[in-house]
Design a protein around this motif. Structure first.
Motif, mmCIF file in Angstrom:
data_model
loop_
_atom_site.group_PDB
_atom_site.id
_atom_site.type_symbol
_atom_site.label_atom_id
_atom_site.label_comp_id
_atom_site.label_asym_id
_atom_site.label_seq_id
_atom_site.Cartn_x
_atom_site.Cartn_y
_atom_site.Cartn_z
ATOM 1 N N HIS A 177 1.010 -0.986 -0.072
ATOM 2 C CA HIS A 177 0.124 0.053 0.017
ATOM 3 C C HIS A 177 0.616 1.308 -0.087
ATOM 4 O O HIS A 177 0.651 2.153 -0.941
ATOM 5 C CB HIS A 177 -0.947 0.091 1.081
ATOM 6 C CG HIS A 177 -2.214 0.865 1.233
ATOM 7 N ND1 HIS A 177 -1.726 2.371 1.699
ATOM 8 C CD2 HIS A 177 -3.178 0.956 0.455
ATOM 9 C CE1 HIS A 177 -2.928 3.069 1.486
ATOM 10 N NE2 HIS A 177 -3.988 2.093 0.744
ATOM 11 N N THR B 159 0.842 4.063 -3.030
ATOM 12 C CA THR B 159 0.019 5.480 -2.732
ATOM 13 C C THR B 159 1.093 6.502 -2.384
ATOM 14 O O THR B 159 0.872 7.441 -2.917
ATOM 15 C CB THR B 159 -0.891 5.322 -1.565
ATOM 16 O OG1 THR B 159 -0.285 4.791 -0.186
ATOM 17 C CG2 THR B 159 -2.037 4.359 -1.873
ATOM 18 N N GLU B 160 2.237 6.058 -1.969
ATOM 19 C CA GLU B 160 3.239 7.141 -1.571
ATOM 20 C C GLU B 160 4.457 7.161 -2.532
ATOM 21 O O GLU B 160 4.811 8.233 -2.887
ATOM 22 C CB GLU B 160 3.720 6.988 0.007
ATOM 23 C CG GLU B 160 2.639 7.440 0.978
ATOM 24 C CD GLU B 160 3.137 7.146 2.381
ATOM 25 O OE1 GLU B 160 4.436 7.026 2.579
ATOM 26 O OE2 GLU B 160 2.322 6.900 3.083
ATOM 27 N N LYS C 83 -4.169 4.312 -8.888
ATOM 28 C CA LYS C 83 -5.124 4.793 -7.719
ATOM 29 C C LYS C 83 -6.461 4.506 -8.368
ATOM 30 O O LYS C 83 -7.447 4.160 -7.564
ATOM 31 C CB LYS C 83 -5.115 6.419 -8.145
ATOM 32 C CG LYS C 83 -5.792 7.020 -7.020
ATOM 33 C CD LYS C 83 -5.412 8.408 -6.980
ATOM 34 C CE LYS C 83 -6.380 9.413 -6.009
ATOM 35 N NZ LYS C 83 -6.225 10.519 -5.731
#
Length: 106
Positions: A38, A42-43, A57
């Motif tokens: 994750h 996401t980062e 996304k």
């Protein structure tokens, strides 16, 4: 960021776009935790490849939107899995009872 983290992040990003698998499945296949997958998606991915990150996304948002259905289906399967086995043994026991009843009447 280390090179191996960048490589893993890109591989995971490309893999999720190709397969549309869940974070949990991808974590098992890559041998890392769900949290790591994750965080990668996401980062880290937006910093490395923003175009791929936008595709990822969308997939993650879709998974989030249907998670209540997935969870319900998993629970249903969990509790109905044993029903088939119990149903089979109940049918066998009824056949045995009928045979006993038929044979004792003759």
């Amino acid at each position: 960021m280390h090179d191996y983290i960048k490589e893993r992040t890109l591989k995971i990003g490309e893999y999720i776009v190709e397969t549309r698998n869940t974070v949990r499945t991808i974590a098992r296949e890559f041998g890392v935790s769900k949290s790591t997958v994750h965080k990668d998606l996401t980062e880290r991915l937006p910093e490395i490849n923003p175009e791929l990150a936008s595709k990822v996304k969308e997939i993650l948002e879709y998974h989030k939107a249907i998670r209540h259905l997935r969870g319900g289906e998993a629970t249903k399967m969990k509790y109905h899995k044993g029903d088939d086995e119990r149903a089979g043994s109940a049918i066998k026991s009824k056949k045995i009872e009928r045979r006993k009843g038929v044979s004792s009447g003759l």
